[in-house]
Write an enzyme that holds these catalytic residues in place. Structure first.
Site, PDB file in Angstrom:
ATOM      1  N   SER A 266     -90.858  66.740  92.973  1.00 36.47           N
ATOM      2  CA  SER A 266     -90.297  65.946  94.297  1.00 36.47           C
ATOM      3  C   SER A 266     -89.443  67.017  94.458  1.00 36.47           C
ATOM      4  O   SER A 266     -88.257  67.946  94.253  1.00 36.47           O
ATOM      5  CB  SER A 266     -89.660  65.084  92.890  1.00 36.47           C
ATOM      6  OG  SER A 266     -88.607  64.733  94.239  1.00 36.47           O
TER       7      SER A 266
ATOM      8  N   TYR B  27     -82.997  62.485  87.364  1.00 35.54           N
ATOM      9  CA  TYR B  27     -84.662  62.063  88.142  1.00 35.54           C
ATOM     10  C   TYR B  27     -84.884  63.684  88.809  1.00 35.54           C
ATOM     11  O   TYR B  27     -85.541  64.866  88.075  1.00 35.54           O
ATOM     12  CB  TYR B  27     -85.418  61.522  88.692  1.00 35.54           C
ATOM     13  CG  TYR B  27     -86.364  61.387  89.336  1.00 35.54           C
ATOM     14  CD1 TYR B  27     -87.510  61.252  88.661  1.00 35.54           C
ATOM     15  CD2 TYR B  27     -86.528  61.419  90.399  1.00 35.54           C
ATOM     16  CE1 TYR B  27     -89.193  61.484  89.460  1.00 35.54           C
ATOM     17  CE2 TYR B  27     -87.813  61.814  91.461  1.00 35.54           C
ATOM     18  CZ  TYR B  27     -89.319  61.315  90.922  1.00 35.54           C
ATOM     19  OH  TYR B  27     -89.935  61.927  91.243  1.00 35.54           O
TER      20      TYR B  27
END
Length: 265
Positions: free
Chosen positions: A141, A154
């Site tokens: 990401s 995350y």
């Protein structure tokens, strides 16, 4: 260009979102797609929507259960005989401040976004080494490059798999195995609905940034094209995300001044 016609492409997290879009694009390119996620019925819905559905298979597994992963791997080899690409896409996002995030939630995100990817790769790696060919890809990401508010766990997990993949690439390059890491920015999927809050429960609603993000189909087209070109560091997103990556390389200090002013939840 490394064509994928008639190659076996195994995609995790393939029942929706980025995984579903990647499956459709790979099928259009002539690949034999192996779809994996927890729910077989959802995988089958995706499979029958693909071009030439009979050449693709659905292999259900919970990626955090090692015995299920081993069984799935054996099933793939039994039915397809080889694996040419492994796309580690399964993942779980987060929407919570650090102070509000329990350790149980921290560990749950790391388990899915890091440890499960590592275990699946270790399971499949002997096949790639024996073939002396193949590509292993990880959907990280942009937040794995740029830590932001509400996504600390995350971001950490996505950064961890990026670094692990870099080490893997260095170790297996001489064996004909290629390793790529994909860094999506904001893409229109259901990731926000499933993102965990601090207590480990799904957020249950869409983020504005995700809603206004790149279409999943466009993400898949750009990603598969980059993988076919052999790219190892693949950033897919809008201008803001790509600008953020550029600024992070030039001046992290300026970047984090920008991030503090952004609406990221």
């Amino acid at each position: 260009m490394e064509g994928i016609e008639n190659k076996v492409v195994w995609i995790t997290g393939a029942s929706s979102g980025l995984g579903k879009a990647l499956a459709k694009e790979c099928a259009l390119q002539g690949a034999h797609v192996v779809l994996s996620a927890r729910r077989l019925d959802e995988l089958e819905n995706v499979r029958i929507s693909l071009l030439h559905p009979d050449r693709h298979i659905s292999v259900a597994m919970d990626i955090t259960h090692e015995s299920q992963v081993r069984h799935a791997y054996e099933q793939v080899l039994k039915e397809k005989g080889r694996i040419d690409w492994l796309i580690n896409n399964a993942g779980l996002s987060q929407r919570a401040l650090i102070v509000d995030t329990t350790m149980q939630t921290e560990r749950a995100i790391m388990e899915i976004d890091y440890f499960s990817q590592v275990f699946l790769t270790k399971t499949v790696l002997p096949t790639f080494l024996a073939q002396k060919s193949g590509r292993i890809a990880y959907v990280s990401s942009i937040t794995g490059l740029l830590g932001t508010q509400y996504r600390a766990s995350y971001s950490a997990a996505k950064a961890a798999i990026h670094m692990w993949a870099n080490s893997l690439r260095a170790e297996v390059a001489q064996d004909g195995v290629n390793v790529s890491v994909i860094f999506p920015g904001f893409v229109k999927t259901n990731v926000s609905f499933n993102a965990l809050n601090g207590e480990g429960k799904p957020q249950g609603h869409q983020d504005e940034a995700i809603e206004n993000g790149l279409d999943a189909e466009a993400f898949a087209q750009q990603t598969v094209e980059a993988l076919q070109k052999g790219e190892e560091f693949i950033v897919v997103g809008g201008r803001k995300e790509k600008l953020g990556v550029l600024v992070s390389r030039i001046s992290p200090k300026i970047l984090y001044k920008m991030i503090r002013k952004m609406k990221v939840k």
